[in-house]
Design an enzyme around this catalytic site. Structure first.
Site, PDB file in Angstrom:
ATOM      1  N   LYS A 126       1.348 -10.459 -30.142  1.00 39.52           N
ATOM      2  CA  LYS A 126       1.407 -10.179 -28.527  1.00 39.52           C
ATOM      3  C   LYS A 126       2.702 -10.401 -27.927  1.00 39.52           C
ATOM      4  CE  LYS A 126      -0.414 -12.196 -24.435  1.00 39.52           C
ATOM      5  NZ  LYS A 126      -1.523 -13.034 -23.663  1.00 39.52           N
TER       6      LYS A 126
ATOM      7  N   GLY B  95      -4.142 -17.064 -15.737  1.00 33.11           N
ATOM      8  CA  GLY B  95      -4.902 -18.566 -15.248  1.00 33.11           C
ATOM      9  C   GLY B  95      -5.483 -18.621 -13.997  1.00 33.11           C
TER      10      GLY B  95
ATOM     11  N   GLY C 114      -6.528 -12.940 -15.985  1.00 35.80           N
ATOM     12  CA  GLY C 114      -7.341 -13.139 -14.588  1.00 35.80           C
ATOM     13  C   GLY C 114      -8.783 -13.122 -14.772  1.00 35.80           C
TER      14      GLY C 114
ATOM     15  N   THR D 227      -8.100 -19.327 -20.458  1.00 35.27           N
ATOM     16  CA  THR D 227      -8.541 -20.331 -19.452  1.00 35.27           C
ATOM     17  C   THR D 227     -10.221 -20.037 -18.802  1.00 35.27           C
ATOM     18  OG1 THR D 227      -6.163 -20.088 -18.671  1.00 35.27           O
ATOM     19  CG2 THR D 227      -7.732 -21.474 -17.359  1.00 35.27           C
TER      20      THR D 227
END
Lengths: 67, 266
Positions: free
Chosen positions: B107, B168, B195, B217
């Site tokens: 990534k 986050g 998001g 998150t």
């Protein structure tokens, strides 16, 4: 000689050591890690072939939690 | 694939086949045990990891992330979180490949600003070109700019991963229309990365036609991460099935009741 490992200076009595000597000394042999020596990645197969000398910079990295 | 069928509905990234469309990060958990429980509950097969300096202190025998998430059970996706230049990102992923024994699915993210963690797309494109040339399969984090997304596909990225909102933030999908354009234009998998805040966000992303969602998150910072991991799995599956099924058309009002108009008791 003095070398810098992960930003921390360490002093050794010898004038040169191999990457294999270093991982033995640091007792990280059981972990997964990769080593960069003066900006160049050292393949595991070369761990006994290279010399680390005075003033060299090393980065030893592993995988941690992240997103 | 028949759009109205769940059969063989696999996610294929650079020739690798996955059954789960939920990709998860491994950061921000209280401990490795919680990390593992949440990830198992999520059903995710791809897990992101960060590359950092090894702790050279006293506790050399303490367990590592890799002990809890064995690389033979999960597909590791090393990231470049914290990198603000193409050079730093390239360096990090070269180390990751060495660290993970030649594993080349990565990534790429190159950040532009430490307050927002918004991606620097110019540095991202520069890094992607080098990494692809070096044989990496690059899944790339980017903004929701359709032109940039197209360019990232054109240079050979194996998946394009636009943000839904800032990393986050948990703000959900702020520009579904841009995501739709990206989904319509690209042929490689489009994975919403960053998001998503809760299960309905994940479902909406999948209903738009995204190929998957990557999150960290939203699970790790939930009141009960393990419960949320299960909710996210269901949200992803529900959204995917709704997308495949094809939703009804919206009408402001309808003169077509669901119950028969004949046979009313008079």
């Amino acid at each position: 000689m003095k070398i810098v490992i992960n930003g921390i200076e360490k002093e050794f009595k010898k004038n040169k050591i191999t990457p294999q000597d270093l991982v033995n000394f640091l007792k990280i042999t059981g972990q997964r890690y990769a080593i960069e020596h003066n900006g160049e990645i050292i393949p595991r197969s070369d761990f006994s072939e290279r010399d680390i000398r005075d003033g060299d910079m090393l980065e030893i990295v592993g995988a941690v939690g992240g997103g | 694939m028949d759009k109205r069928d769940l059969k063989n509905d696999e996610l294929v990234i650079a020739g690798r086949i996955f059954n789960s469309r939920l990709l998860v990060g491994t950061g921000k958990y209280n401990d490795f045990k919680e990390t593992r429980s949440a990830i198992e509950k999520s059903g995710a097969e791809i897990v992101t990891v960060a590359i950092r300096r090894t702790n050279l202190g006293q506790n050399q025998q303490e367990p590592s992330l890799l002990d809890f998430l064995p690389p033979d059970k999960f597909t590791y996706l090393p990231n470049t979180a914290g990198c603000y230049s193409a050079d730093d990102a390239i360096r990090t992923l070269r180390l990751a490949r060495e660290l993970l024994g030649g594993h080349n699915l990565v990534k790429l993210e190159v950040l532009g600003d430490s307050d927002t963690l918004y991606p620097n797309v110019l540095e991202t494109i520069a890094a992607a070109k080098v990494l692809i040339k070096e044989g990496f399969d690059v899944m790339v984090y980017t903004s929701d700019d359709p032109i940039v997304a197209q360019q990232l596909e054109d240079i050979g990225c194996c998946a394009v991963m636009p943000l839904a909102s800032l990393i986050g933030s948990g703000m959900g999908i702020l520009n579904p229309h841009n995501l739709e354009i990206i989904i319509n234009k690209l042929t490689v998998p489009v994975i919403v990365d960053a998001g998503v805040g809760t299960a309905s966000d994940a479902a909406i992303a999948m209903e738009l036609g995204c190929d998957g969602v990557l999150m960290n998150t939203a699970i790790a910072a939930a009141g009960n991460p393990i419960l949320m991991a299960g909710a996210m799995r269901k949200g992803i599956e529900a959204g995917r099935e709704a997308f495949l099924a094809g939703r009804m058309n919206k009408k402001l009002y309808s003169a077509s009741p669901s119950s028969p108009t004949k046979g009313l008791i008079k």
